[in-house]
Design a protein around this motif. Sequence first.
Motif, PDB file in Angstrom:
ATOM      1  N   TYR A  99      -4.287  -3.827   0.794  1.00 27.63           N
ATOM      2  CA  TYR A  99      -4.847  -4.307  -0.559  1.00 27.63           C
ATOM      3  C   TYR A  99      -6.417  -5.284   0.074  1.00 27.63           C
ATOM      4  O   TYR A  99      -7.337  -5.448  -0.737  1.00 27.63           O
ATOM      5  CB  TYR A  99      -4.102  -5.605  -0.945  1.00 27.63           C
ATOM      6  N   ASP A 100      -5.906  -5.719   1.610  1.00 25.52           N
ATOM      7  CA  ASP A 100      -7.172  -6.730   1.989  1.00 25.52           C
ATOM      8  C   ASP A 100      -8.520  -6.133   2.165  1.00 25.52           C
ATOM      9  O   ASP A 100      -9.114  -6.773   1.596  1.00 25.52           O
ATOM     10  CB  ASP A 100      -6.385  -6.924   3.449  1.00 25.52           C
ATOM     11  N   PHE A 139       5.110  -1.840   4.567  1.00 26.97           N
ATOM     12  CA  PHE A 139       4.591  -3.471   3.564  1.00 26.97           C
ATOM     13  C   PHE A 139       3.352  -3.410   4.514  1.00 26.97           C
ATOM     14  O   PHE A 139       2.169  -4.108   3.848  1.00 26.97           O
ATOM     15  CB  PHE A 139       5.676  -4.149   3.423  1.00 26.97           C
ATOM     16  N   GLN A 140       3.134  -3.822   5.548  1.00 24.79           N
ATOM     17  CA  GLN A 140       1.932  -4.277   6.314  1.00 24.79           C
ATOM     18  C   GLN A 140       1.133  -3.245   6.597  1.00 24.79           C
ATOM     19  O   GLN A 140      -0.218  -3.667   6.151  1.00 24.79           O
ATOM     20  CB  GLN A 140       2.728  -4.189   7.592  1.00 24.79           C
ATOM     21  N   ALA A 141       1.727  -1.318   6.283  1.00 26.93           N
ATOM     22  CA  ALA A 141      -0.060  -0.981   5.656  1.00 26.93           C
ATOM     23  C   ALA A 141      -0.541  -1.224   4.014  1.00 26.93           C
ATOM     24  O   ALA A 141      -1.598  -1.302   3.732  1.00 26.93           O
ATOM     25  CB  ALA A 141       0.673   0.933   5.664  1.00 26.93           C
ATOM     26  N   ALA A 200       4.691  -4.458  -3.361  1.00 20.93           N
ATOM     27  CA  ALA A 200       5.105  -4.716  -2.212  1.00 20.93           C
ATOM     28  C   ALA A 200       6.406  -5.780  -3.217  1.00 20.93           C
ATOM     29  O   ALA A 200       6.962  -5.513  -2.460  1.00 20.93           O
ATOM     30  CB  ALA A 200       3.864  -6.363  -2.935  1.00 20.93           C
ATOM     31  N   ARG A 201       6.692  -5.684  -4.224  1.00 20.99           N
ATOM     32  CA  ARG A 201       8.015  -5.798  -4.639  1.00 20.99           C
ATOM     33  C   ARG A 201       8.790  -5.040  -4.002  1.00 20.99           C
ATOM     34  O   ARG A 201       9.944  -5.492  -3.880  1.00 20.99           O
ATOM     35  CB  ARG A 201       7.971  -6.196  -6.297  1.00 20.99           C
ATOM     36  N   GLN A 202       8.894  -3.548  -4.060  1.00 23.75           N
ATOM     37  CA  GLN A 202       9.860  -2.549  -3.324  1.00 23.75           C
ATOM     38  C   GLN A 202       9.716  -2.628  -2.259  1.00 23.75           C
ATOM     39  O   GLN A 202      11.026  -2.448  -1.281  1.00 23.75           O
ATOM     40  CB  GLN A 202       9.370  -1.355  -3.988  1.00 23.75           C
ATOM     41  N   THR A 237       1.593   7.757  12.500  1.00 22.34           N
ATOM     42  CA  THR A 237      -0.014   8.055  12.189  1.00 22.34           C
ATOM     43  C   THR A 237      -0.593   6.895  12.759  1.00 22.34           C
ATOM     44  O   THR A 237       0.128   6.061  12.789  1.00 22.34           O
ATOM     45  CB  THR A 237      -0.372   8.152  10.970  1.00 22.34           C
ATOM     46  N   PRO A 238      -2.034   6.986  13.761  1.00 18.99           N
ATOM     47  CA  PRO A 238      -3.063   6.162  13.817  1.00 18.99           C
ATOM     48  C   PRO A 238      -2.843   4.436  12.874  1.00 18.99           C
ATOM     49  O   PRO A 238      -2.973   5.540  12.389  1.00 18.99           O
ATOM     50  CB  PRO A 238      -3.692   6.247  15.009  1.00 18.99           C
ATOM     51  N   PRO A 239      -2.858   3.278  13.036  1.00 18.71           N
ATOM     52  CA  PRO A 239      -3.196   2.454  12.301  1.00 18.71           C
ATOM     53  C   PRO A 239      -4.591   3.307  11.537  1.00 18.71           C
ATOM     54  O   PRO A 239      -5.493   2.847  10.279  1.00 18.71           O
ATOM     55  CB  PRO A 239      -3.338   1.293  12.943  1.00 18.71           C
ATOM     56  N   GLU A 240      -5.285   3.180  12.605  1.00 20.57           N
ATOM     57  CA  GLU A 240      -7.537   4.023  12.008  1.00 20.57           C
ATOM     58  C   GLU A 240      -6.756   5.554  10.969  1.00 20.57           C
ATOM     59  O   GLU A 240      -8.328   5.562  10.465  1.00 20.57           O
ATOM     60  CB  GLU A 240      -8.223   3.802  13.107  1.00 20.57           C
ATOM     61  N   SER A 241      -6.196   5.447  11.337  1.00 21.84           N
ATOM     62  CA  SER A 241      -6.492   7.009  10.170  1.00 21.84           C
ATOM     63  C   SER A 241      -5.736   6.804   9.273  1.00 21.84           C
ATOM     64  O   SER A 241      -5.428   8.176   8.178  1.00 21.84           O
ATOM     65  CB  SER A 241      -5.898   8.462  11.017  1.00 21.84           C
ATOM     66  N   VAL A 242      -5.470   5.376   8.211  1.00 15.66           N
ATOM     67  CA  VAL A 242      -4.396   5.430   6.709  1.00 15.66           C
ATOM     68  C   VAL A 242      -5.542   5.401   6.032  1.00 15.66           C
ATOM     69  O   VAL A 242      -6.605   4.710   6.049  1.00 15.66           O
ATOM     70  CB  VAL A 242      -3.518   3.957   7.310  1.00 15.66           C
ATOM     71  N   ASP A 243      -5.107   6.503   5.116  1.00 15.67           N
ATOM     72  CA  ASP A 243      -6.168   6.409   3.807  1.00 15.67           C
ATOM     73  C   ASP A 243      -5.570   5.126   3.049  1.00 15.67           C
ATOM     74  O   ASP A 243      -4.081   5.264   2.862  1.00 15.67           O
ATOM     75  CB  ASP A 243      -6.004   7.799   3.137  1.00 15.67           C
ATOM     76  N   TYR A 244      -5.978   4.466   3.006  1.00 11.55           N
ATOM     77  CA  TYR A 244      -6.060   2.963   2.010  1.00 11.55           C
ATOM     78  C   TYR A 244      -5.969   2.799   0.446  1.00 11.55           C
ATOM     79  O   TYR A 244      -5.268   2.722   0.428  1.00 11.55           O
ATOM     80  CB  TYR A 244      -6.612   1.844   1.922  1.00 11.55           C
ATOM     81  N   TYR A 245      -6.440   3.972  -0.178  1.00  5.55           N
ATOM     82  CA  TYR A 245      -6.052   4.660  -1.331  1.00  5.55           C
ATOM     83  C   TYR A 245      -4.514   5.256  -1.811  1.00  5.55           C
ATOM     84  O   TYR A 245      -3.656   5.217  -2.671  1.00  5.55           O
ATOM     85  CB  TYR A 245      -7.108   5.388  -1.845  1.00  5.55           C
TER      86      TYR A 245
END
Length: 121
Positions: free
Chosen positions: A58-59, A51-53, A33-35, A3-11
């Motif tokens: 979170y940011d 992890f990057q996503a 993050a631990r996992q 998926t393109p990065p701009e279509s990520v649902d952060y929730y």
Amino acid sequence: MPTPPESVDYYAVLRVDRQASLFTIKRAYRELARQLHPDLNPNNAAAVAQFQALTEAYDVLSDPTKRRQYDRYGVHWKKAAPQYPAASQPSSRQTDDFDDMEFGRFGHFEDLLGDLLDRYS
């Protein structure tokens, strides 16, 4: 196909509800993050990408201003967010010279003063 990065649902990335508190968001981030941390998953490109996503989500969701923009504009929040110059950097449109100011139908500041002086003198 990724998926393109701009279509990520952060929730969804953080696995929290849209009304989640900052405490809930922080707790969800720490658990995931631990996992997914790259040090715990060497040679696992999928875990690194997740992890990057997770970190990006979170940011955005832990910052009240970014979260408000994301909630308002969705996945296009970066493009829709107003781009203001930094407070410490003067804008190219800022000026201390009142002669450059425009006042609608009156034109420049000098014209406004001239009209007022003509009327009341």
